[in-house]
Design a protein around this motif. Structure first.
Motif, mmCIF file in Angstrom:
data_model
loop_
_atom_site.group_PDB
_atom_site.id
_atom_site.type_symbol
_atom_site.label_atom_id
_atom_site.label_comp_id
_atom_site.label_asym_id
_atom_site.label_seq_id
_atom_site.Cartn_x
_atom_site.Cartn_y
_atom_site.Cartn_z
ATOM 1 N N ASP A 153 0.833 -1.209 0.000
ATOM 2 C CA ASP A 153 0.000 0.000 0.000
ATOM 3 C C ASP A 153 0.868 1.259 0.000
ATOM 4 O OD1 ASP A 153 -2.344 -1.379 -0.113
ATOM 5 O OD2 ASP A 153 -2.774 -1.263 2.045
ATOM 6 N N ALA A 154 1.876 1.254 0.835
ATOM 7 C CA ALA A 154 2.752 2.437 0.910
ATOM 8 C C ALA A 154 3.506 2.629 -0.400
ATOM 9 C CB ALA A 154 3.730 2.292 2.074
ATOM 10 N N VAL A 156 2.566 1.622 -3.459
ATOM 11 C CA VAL A 156 1.655 2.059 -4.526
ATOM 12 C C VAL A 156 1.400 3.563 -4.382
ATOM 13 C CG1 VAL A 156 -0.693 1.870 -5.419
ATOM 14 C CG2 VAL A 156 0.593 -0.198 -4.860
ATOM 15 N N THR A 157 1.149 3.994 -3.179
ATOM 16 C CA THR A 157 0.914 5.423 -2.955
ATOM 17 C C THR A 157 2.125 6.244 -3.399
ATOM 18 O OG1 THR A 157 -0.520 4.909 -1.101
ATOM 19 C CG2 THR A 157 0.360 7.140 -1.181
ATOM 20 N N ALA A 158 3.297 5.784 -2.997
ATOM 21 C CA ALA A 158 4.521 6.514 -3.376
ATOM 22 C C ALA A 158 4.683 6.542 -4.892
ATOM 23 C CB ALA A 158 5.737 5.857 -2.728
ATOM 24 N N GLU A 161 1.882 8.910 -6.396
ATOM 25 C CA GLU A 161 1.856 10.300 -5.927
ATOM 26 C C GLU A 161 3.191 11.013 -6.111
ATOM 27 O OE1 GLU A 161 0.328 10.515 -1.962
ATOM 28 O OE2 GLU A 161 -1.656 9.757 -2.558
ATOM 29 N N GLN A 582 9.923 8.309 0.088
ATOM 30 C CA GLN A 582 8.698 7.950 0.793
ATOM 31 C C GLN A 582 8.829 6.624 1.549
ATOM 32 O OE1 GLN A 582 5.649 10.101 0.311
ATOM 33 N NE2 GLN A 582 7.513 11.267 -0.093
ATOM 34 N N LYS A 611 7.466 7.683 4.881
ATOM 35 C CA LYS A 611 6.135 7.188 5.268
ATOM 36 C C LYS A 611 6.239 5.763 5.808
ATOM 37 C CE LYS A 611 3.952 10.825 3.478
ATOM 38 N NZ LYS A 611 5.122 11.621 3.057
ATOM 39 N N ARG A 682 -3.006 -4.825 -4.772
ATOM 40 C CA ARG A 682 -3.451 -3.625 -4.047
ATOM 41 C C ARG A 682 -3.732 -2.469 -5.010
ATOM 42 N NH1 ARG A 682 -5.763 -4.770 0.306
ATOM 43 N NH2 ARG A 682 -5.402 -2.669 1.141
ATOM 44 N N ALA A 683 -2.926 -2.368 -6.064
ATOM 45 C CA ALA A 683 -3.175 -1.315 -7.051
ATOM 46 C C ALA A 683 -4.506 -1.577 -7.745
ATOM 47 C CB ALA A 683 -2.033 -1.268 -8.058
ATOM 48 N N ARG A 686 -7.412 -0.526 -5.900
ATOM 49 C CA ARG A 686 -7.597 0.931 -5.889
ATOM 50 C C ARG A 686 -7.907 1.467 -7.290
ATOM 51 N NH1 ARG A 686 -2.398 2.648 -2.240
ATOM 52 N NH2 ARG A 686 -2.860 4.728 -3.042
ATOM 53 N N TYR A 691 1.785 3.424 -13.627
ATOM 54 C CA TYR A 691 2.466 4.550 -13.003
ATOM 55 C C TYR A 691 3.629 4.946 -13.913
ATOM 56 C CZ TYR A 691 5.852 1.015 -11.546
ATOM 57 O OH TYR A 691 6.784 0.006 -11.542
#
Lengths: 1001, 221
Positions: A153-154, A156-158, A161, A582, A611, A682-683, A686, A691
Motif C-alpha cells: 500500500d505504501a 503504490v501510494t509513493a 503520488e 517515501q 512514510k 493492491r493497485a 484501488r 504509473y
C-alpha cells in the motif's frame, strides 16, 4: 479434531488423558506407522543419552554471505533434526600453482561460530509491525500477508503520488549472497525505484586507485602474495581482517620476503613484520612522496615502465598547467589526444590511443619544448614527469619526515627496498576512509609506478573486486529460457558496437565501462551522497568550511551547484529534491549504524520524511529497531546461494540450505516475488493500472541512438524519448519502459512466471548454466557440482561485466592471479582520460586545489579544533556488526565497545584502564570504556568498527560523532574517467582521523 | 498427533494424567499469545484451569494460584507487544528469552542435551515447526509426552521407572535449571503481573514435580 486454544487451556475430565504433540514428532516413521507411539526404552540416568552415537542427518556445504572480504571460505555444515550444530572448515582447496602453498583451510573464528550467531538472541523469526513510536521497541507479530499488504500500500501510494524513485533500496552486504542482491536489485529495477550504490554507502571505494588507474577493482589472488619479495602492509591489519589469508604473509617470509608494516599504531599485524614503520594518522601521502623523492632523485626508477605505462611522459602546457591536447593544435583535434616529447627526435609526437606500445617513439621524461597552437600562440610544454620532479622537491626525506613523523632514514631505506624488490602493497579499506585518502593512495601508486611494481607476480596494490558471475546477463533476462542468453549477449554486443562506433580506439574495458555508465537510469542506481545532501540533512554539515581542507577555495554548495549545473551527475540526483523519499527498504545494511553520523542526521532529517521504513534482515539491528515493518529473512545455512565471486580467492563458494529457515523467515527471492504480486493486487483494488517512472533519460543514451533516429528525437516528449531510446537500444526489453503497469510486476520479476517465489533452486540452476555459458566456470559445472564440492575455480572472469575486465588479466589454470597484465604485457590502454596510469589530473578543480599531482595535505579538523584523532579499522571479533553480541566470540575480548588509548595520554587526562570516558567534538559525543594500550600512538584514539549503537550509553556509538564529510573534489566530473559508474567515482564519507577530545565520563 | 486414553481408574493414573495435562496447558500458556489466550487469562479461564488441574496433582502447590494470573492488562495489543518485547526481540536480543540454552554457558550443549532426550524417546522437533529444541514450549511438550506415557504405562500395568527417571532428569537439567534465571530477569523487566505469576506457578510445579518423580522413581525398577 484440532482443539482451539481455549479448549487446550481448559481442564478436562479426570478420567481421560490426552496426548497432543504439535512441537515434537515421532522420529522413526516406521514406528509411527506400525504403532501409534514408539516403545519406551529403558532409561536409568542421563548418561544413557550419551551412549547413543550422535549422527548427523546431513553434512552440507556452506559459507557466510556477509561482507567479509574476500570471504568465500568453504565449510562443512553439520545438521540434525532441523538444527545446524556446528561447522568445520571444508579444507578442499586444491593447490593451484606448483611451489605455492594452497589456500587451506580458510575460515576464521567468526565462520566457526556462525551456527551460534544464527541461533543467537538477536535473530528475528516473525514479521513484526511497530505499534509504538519509532524506536520505542513496541512491536506486534503480524502475518506475512498483513506485512506485505502494508508495504504494498505504501509503495503504490509513493509510486503514483511521488514516483517510484521515491522508494529507496539500501541493500547492504550483511546478508549478501548473490541471490540476495539479485532478488532485491531486480525487484527495485522493475519498480523503477532508487537503489543506492553500495560502495558509496559503505565507503569501500579506493578513490586514489581509481584516479590513477580509472578503476580500483583489481586485486591479485591472495596466494600471489607469496611471490612478493617485499610486502608493505600499508593501511591493512591482516591479522584482524584477513585471518584465512594471513598465512601467505608468513609463508612469503619463510621464502625470504621482507614484511614491513606501516601504521600509526603498533597494530596486531606489526608483530609479524620484519620492520615497523610508524606514521602519523593521515600523513601517508607524505611518506609515499618522500619515498618517490628518493627514487627519482637517486634515479632508481624504472624509466621504461614509467614511459610506457603512465601519463608522466605526456606534455603539460606551462601556461595553463593542462595537458597539451590535439584540440589545442588541430582544428578537429581530439580533446583526449595527448603528446610526448620524443627525446631522440626532439619533436612532439601523438601518444597512441589504441595501445601503450611506444612503437618508434622515445618519450622524454624531462626537457621542454615550445609548441605552436592552432590559434598561432606558442606555449612551452614539459613532460608531467618534470613537474613531478619539481613537486617532489618539497618531499625530500627530511621534509617529509616533518609531515609524517617517520624518520628520514627510514623513508630512504624504504624507498631503496621498494626500488630493489618485487613489491606488493597490502592495502585494505582504511586509506580511502580518510578525507585525503585519495592522495595517500595516489602516492602509493606513484611509488609502485616508479619502480615498475604492478602487472607481474608478487606486485601491485588492490581493491575490492566482485566479478566472475553472469549477473548482467541473468539480470537482464525476461524469461528463464536458456536460449535467451544468446539474445541478451547480442544486445550487449550491439550496444558495444554503438559505443565503439563513436571511437574505434576504445578498448573492451572502456566500452564495458561506458555501457555501465548508461545503466543507472535504467536500473535505478544512484550514488548516496546526493540523497544524503538533499534529504539527510548533510548539506548543512558539508557546508561547514572549517571542517574541510583549507585549500577548498569556495563553499561546498558552490562546488555542488557547479557540478549539478554542468550535468556531471546527470540522471543520478535521485531521489530528486522535489520528490523526497517515501519508502525506505533496508536489507541487512543498517543505515543508522553504517552511515557516518547517520544515527544523528538521518533520524533527525530523513526519518520524518519517510512514510514507511522496512527492514529485511535476519537480525534485529539498530535500524530494524527504528523501522515500521521488520521482515525476517533466511540466513546463510537456510537457503542455497553463492558468496560474492571474487578473484581474490579465485574459487566461487556455495552455501546450501542445510535446514529450513527459522520461524517464519523467507528468502529475499520469495519476499520480493510476493511483494510484486501484492503490489499488483493492491493497485488493482484501488483501480490503478499504471504509473510513470520520472527519471530522465541521460544524454549518453540519446547520443547512442542519435545516428539512427536523428532529429526526430528532438521533437519527442520526455516520455516518448525515454521509451523510444530504450526500444532502440534494447529491442523487445519492455522491462525498462517509462510507463509501467502494476499488474505486470510479478510477471516481470518471475521471468515471465517461469521462476516463481518457490523456484529459487531453479533460478540458481539457470544462473550456473549462464555462468558456464559465459565461460566463467568449466563446462559441465552444475548446481550439483557446487553442492558436492562447495567450491569451483574460475576458468575466466566473464566478458560482459566491466568489473571483470578491470582485472585486465587472463585466468590461468595453474597460476596465481595477478591483475593488469593486459596493460603491462599486451600493452592495452588503461580506462583513464589519458589511457595510461594517470598521476596528473588537469581537471580545473584539481588544479585549483593543488592536487593535480599526488600531494600531501594534513587531515582537516573534522569535528572541530580538538587534540585527539579518532581512527578505526575492522575488528577481529566480528564482520561488521553481525558477531558483536555473540557470546562465544565476545568472551574472547572485553565483550563491549572498547576505546584504545595511549597510557601517557590517559595519565595526562586522569583516565585509568577500564574507565568510562566521554569522547566529544562539536558534532556529537559518545561514551565508551577505555583500554590502555601502549600500541596506540600518542594523540590517537582507536575504536574498532561496527559496534551496534545500542551497545553504547544512549545508543550513541562512535559513529555518531563522525560528521560524515565528503571531499568536495569528489563531486568533480565531466573529465575522462572522473564520471560515475556502478561502485566507482562518487563522493563517500570520511570517517578516519576525526578531531575529538576525551575526558572521564 | 492426538491420542487419548480413556477410563483412568486409579488415583495414581488420574494424578499422572493431571501432571501431563498441566504441562500441556503450560506449553500453551507460554506460547505466543493470541486474542483467545488473552481473553482466557482475563476471564479467569486459564487460572481456573490451572487451579483445577493443580487440585488433582499428587502433591500440593500452595499459594501458586494467585490473582495476578488474571492480570494481563486491558489491551491485547499491549499484552502481545509486551510478550514480543520480553521474549522475542530487542537490542542484542530480548531481555528474557524463552530458550533454555541462552541461560546456560553453552547454548549448543543445552540444545544437544534436550535433543538427546527427545531422540532417546524416539522423538524429534516437528519438521515444519522451524523452532529450536530448547524453547520452553518444546520442553514443556516433552514433559507432557513423558507424563502421558507414564499414565499409559501405569494404566497398562507397566513399570514407569524409565519415564519417571527421565522426567526427573529433564526437569533437573532443563526447566528447573534455567526458568528460575529467566524469572530473575523478568522481575526486573516487566510490571505486568500475569507473566511473573505464570512463571512462578510453573516453577512451583516444576520443583514439586521433580521431587515427586524423583521419589516415585525410587519405588520402580
Amino acid at each position: 479434531v484440532k482443539l482451539t486454544r481455549r479448549q487446550f487451556l481448559q481442564a478436562s475430565g479426570l478420567t481421560i488423558a490426552a496426548l497432543s504433540l504439535e512441537r515434537l514428532a515421532v522420529a522413526i516413521p516406521s514406528a509411527a506407522e506400525e504403532r501409534a507411539l514408539p516403545e519406551i526404552p529403558p532409561y536409568r540416568a542421563w548418561e544413557d543419552l550419551y551412549r547413543q552415537k550422535w549422527a548427523w542427518d546431513k553434512v552440507t556445504k556452506g559459507t557466510h554471505c556477509v561482507d567479509c572480504y574476500p570471504g568465500g571460505c568453504s565449510w562443512n555444515v553439520y545438521s540434525k533434526d532441523g538444527v545446524v550444530w556446528r561447522e568445520e572448515q571444508a579444507g578442499r582447496y586444491p593447490a593451484v600453482e606448483p611451489g605455492v602453498p594452497d589456500m587451506n583451510p580458510r575460515g576464521c573464528q567468526k565462520g566457526g561460530t556462525f551456527s551460534r550467531v544464527m541461533y543467537g538472541a538477536e535473530r528475528i523469526k516473525y514479521p513484526l509491525k511497530r505499534i509504538g513510536p519509532r524506536g520505542s521497541g513496541k512491536w506486534k507479530r503480524v502475518s506475512w500477508d498483513e506485512a506485505l499488504t502494508e508495504i504494498a500500500d505504501a509503495m503504490v501510494t509513493a509510486m503514483v503520488e511521488v514516483g517510484p524513485e521515491s522508494i529507496v533500496f539500501e541493500v547492504g552486504p550483511g546478508n549478501a549472497g548473490i541471490f540476495q542482491v539479485l532478488s532485491l536489485g531486480r525487484f527495485a529495477a522493475i519498480l523503477g525505484a532508487t537503489s543506492l550504490d553500495v560502495d558509496g554507502l559503505i565507503g569501500d571505494f579506493n578513490v586514489g586507485n581509481y584516479i590513477t588507474f580509472g578503476k580500483f577493482q583489481h586485486c591479485s589472488s591472495h596466494d600471489d602474495w607469496f611471490h612478493a619479495d617485499l610486502i608493505l602492509i600499508w593501511h591493512m591489519n591482516p591479522l584482524y581482517t584477513r585471518i584465512p589469508e594471513a598465512h601467505y604473509i608468513t609463508e612469503a617470509r619463510y621464502k625470504g620476503a621482507e614484511v614491513v608494516s606501516i601504521a600509526p599504531d603498533y597494530n596486531p599485524s606489526c608483530i609479524h613484520a620484519d620492520l615497523y614503520v610508524p606514521v602519523e594518522p593521515g600523513s601517508d601521502a607524505a611518506l609515499g612522496l618522500g619515498m618517490a623523492h628518493v627514487i627519482v632523485a637517486e634515479k632508481l626508477y624504472d624509466a621504461r615502465f614509467v614511459m610506457e605505462q603512465t601519463d608522466l611522459p605526456l606534455l603539460v602546457r606551462k601556461d595553463t598547467r593542462k595537458f597539451l591536447r590535439a584540440s589545442d593544435i588541430e582544428a578537429e583535434g581530439r580533446d583526449d589526444q595527448f603528446y610526448f616529447l620524443d627525446a631522440t627526435k626532439g619533436t612532439v609526437e601523438k601518444a597512441p590511443l589504441a595501445t601503450l606500445d611506444l612503437g618508434g617513439v622515445d618519450p622524454a621524461l624531462e626537457g621542454r619544448i615550445r609548441v605552436r597552437l592552432r590559434d598561432g600562440k606558442e606555449v612551452e610544454a614539459v613532460p608531467a614527469f618534470s613537474l613531478l620532479r619539481e613537486h617532489l622537491e618539497a618531499y625530500a626525506p627530511e621534509k617529509a619526515a616533518q609531515m609524517c613523523g617517520t624518520p628520514a632514514s627510514l623513508i630512504r631505506d624504504l624507498a631503496h627496498k621498494v626500488a630493489r624488490k618485487r613489491t606488493h602493497i597490502l592495502v585494505g579499506w582504511n586509506s580511502n576512509k580518510y578525507y585525503h585518502g585519495d592522495l595517500m593512495e595516489r602516492a602509493q601508486c606513484l611509488v609502485l609506478a616508479l619502480t615498475g611494481n604492478w602487472g607481474k607476480k608478487g606486485t601491485g596494490t588492490r581493491g575490492w573486486n566482485e566479478c566472475g558471475d553472469p549477473k548482467h546477463i541473468f539480470g537482464s533476462r525476461r524469461t528463464a529460457d536458456p536460449e535467451e542468453f544468446a539474445t541478451i549477449e547480442q544486445i550487449f554486443a550491439g550496444l558495444a558496437e554503438k559505443i565503439r562506433a563513436a571511437d574505434p580506439t576504445l578498448t573492451d574495458e572502456m566500452v564495458a565501462i561506458e555501457r555501465e555508465r548508461l545503466a543507472p537510469a535504467l536500473w535505478g542506481a544512484a550514488p548516496p551522497a546526493f540523497y544524503w545532501y538533499y534529504h539527510g540533512g548533510y548539506r548543512e554539515v558539508w557546508n561547514r568550511k572549517e571542517w574541510h581542507d583549507p585549500s577548498m577555495k569556495r563553499s561546498f554548495d558552490e562546488y555542488f551547484a557547479e557540478a549539478t549545473a554542468k550535468n556531471w551527475w546527470e540522471a543520478l540526483l535521485e531521489p530528486a529534491p522535489e520528490r523526497p523519499p517515501q519508502v525506505l527498504i533496508g536489507a541487512a545494511g543498517s543505515t543508522l549504524r553504517r552511515t557516518r553520523g547517520g544515527y544523528k542526521m538521518l533520524l533527525k532529517n530523513l526519518w520524518p520524511k519517510l512514510k514507511l521504513v522496512v527492514t529485511i534482515d535476519p537480525r534485529m539491528s539498530t535500524t530494524a529497531m527504528y523501522s515500521d515493518i521488520v521482515l525476517p529473512v533466511a540466513w546463510f545455512y537456510e537457503r542455497p546461494d553463492f558468496r560474492f565471486f571474487t578473484p581474490h580467492t579465485t574459487f566461487n563458494t556455495f552455501t546450501d540450505a542445510a535446514v529450513p529457515p527459522l520461524g517464519e523467515s523467507k528468502t529475499e527471492w520469495e519476499i520480493c516475488a510476493l511483494l510484486a504480486r501484492k503490489i499488483g493486487e493492491r493497485a488493482k483494488a484501488r483501480g490503478l493500472e499504471e504509473y510513470a517512472k520520472r527519471r530522465r533519460v541521460p544524454n549518453g543514451l540519446i547520443r547512442l541512438v542519435a545516428g539512427s533516429l536523428g532529429e526526430m528525437l528532438t521533437r519527442l516528449s520526455e516520455n516518448e524519448l525515454f521509451d523510444r531510446v530504450l526500444a532502440t537500444l534494447f529491442p523487445g526489453r519492455d522491462i525498462m519502459t517509462r510507463r509501467r503497469r502494476f499488474d505486470t510486476l510479478y510477471d516481470r520479476y518471475t521471468f515471465g512466471g517461469q521462476l516463481r517465489e518457490g523456484d529459487l533452486e531453479k533460478a540458481l540452476e539457470l544462473f550456473v548454466s549462464d555462468s558456464v555459458r559465459e565461460g566463467i566456470y568449466p563446462a559441465g559445472t552444475t548446481l550439483q557440482t557446487y553442492r558436492q564440492e562447495g567450491i569451483v575455480r574460475f576458468v575466466g572472469l566473464g566478458k560482459v561485466d566491466p568489473v571483470a575486465l578491470n582485472m585486465a588479466c587472463d585466468i590461468k589454470p595453474n597460476e596465481t592471479v595477478n591483475p593488469l597484465t593486459w596493460h603491462t604485457e599486451k600493452k592495452i590502454p588503461y580506462p583513464t582520460l589519458t589511457r595510461r596510469a594517470q598521476f596528473y589530473i588537469d581537471h580545473d578543480w584539481f588544479l585549483e586545489a593543488g592536487e593535480a599531482l599526488p600531494t600531501h595535505k594534513p587531515n582537516p579538523k573534522m569535528g572541530g579544533n580538538y587534540p585527539f584523532r579518532l581512527t578505526s579499522g575492522h575488528q577481529r571479533w566480528s564482520i561488521h556488526s553481525i558477531w558483536v553480541v555473540n557470546k562465544v566470540v565476545s568472551h574472547t575480548h572485553q565483550g563491549r565497545p572498547t576505546l584504545f588509548m595511549n597510557p601517557d595520554d590517559a595519565k595526562k587526562k586522569g583516565i585509568h584502564d577500564g574507565d568510562l570516558v566521554k569522547v566529544r567534538n562539536d558534532f556529537e559525543s559518545f561514551r565508551a570504556h577505555v583500554k590502555l594500550a601502549p600500541s596506540a600512538r600518542p594523540g590517537q584514539l582507536i575504536m574498532y568498527h561496527a559496534w551496534e549503537p545500542y551497545q553504547f550509553p544512549d545508543w550513541k556509538s562512535y559513529d555518531v560523532l563522525i560528521p560524515g564529510m565528503v571531499k568536495w573534489l569528489h563531486l568533480a566530473g565531466g573529465y575522462g574517467h572522473l564520471r560515475y559508474w556502478r561502485w566507482n567515482w562518487q563522493p563517500q564519507q570520511a570517517d578516519r582521523a576525526i578531531a575529538v577530545d576525551v575526558e572521564p565520563a | 498427533m492426538t491420542i487419548e486414553i480413556a477410563n483412568l481408574r486409579t488415583g495414581e493414573e488420574q494424578a499422572t494424567a493431571a501432571r501431563s495435562r498441566l504441562y500441556q496447558v503450560l506449553a500453551n500458556a507460554f506460547a505466543f499469545p493470541d486474542q483467545e489466550l488473552f481473553e482466557a487469562i482475563r476471564d479467569g479461564t486459564l487460572a481456573q484451569s490451572l487451579a483445577q488441574i493443580a487440585a488433582s496433582l499428587p502433591y500440593p502447590l500452595p499459594d501458586a494460584i494467585r490473582p495476578q494470573l488474571r492480570e494481563a492488562g486491558d489491551s491485547y495489543v499491549d499484552f502481545e507487544s509486551e510478550y514480543v518485547r520480553l521474549f522475542d526481540v530487542g537490542p542484542a536480543g530480548p531481555p528474557c528469552p524463552l530458550y533454555g540454552g541462552v541461560y546456560a554457558g553453552d547454548r549448543m550443549r543445552t540444545m544437544e542435551d534436550a535433543t538427546r532426550f527427545y531422540n532417546f524417546f524416539d522423538l524429534r522437533i516437528a519438521p515444519d515447526l522451524r523452532e529450536l529444541p530448547d524453547h520452553i514450549t518444546t520442553e514443556l511438550e516433552f514433559m507432557h509426552y513423558l507424563t502421558f506415557r507414564e499414565t499409559e504405562a501405569r494404566q497398562q500395568g507397566h513399570d514407569p521407572g524409565s519415564l519417571l527417571r527421565a522426567e526427573r532428569d529433564f526437569l533437573s537439567r532443563h526447566l528447573c535449571r534455567w526458568v528460575p534465571r529467566m524469572r530473575e530477569r523478568l522481575a526486573k523487566q516487566t510490571t505486568l503481573p500475569f507473566l511473573p505469576a505464570l512463571v512462578d506457578f510453573a516453577l512451583a510445579f516444576f520443583e514439586a514435580d521433580r521431587a515427586y518423580a524423583s521419589q516415585a522413581a525410587e519405588h520402580c525398577s
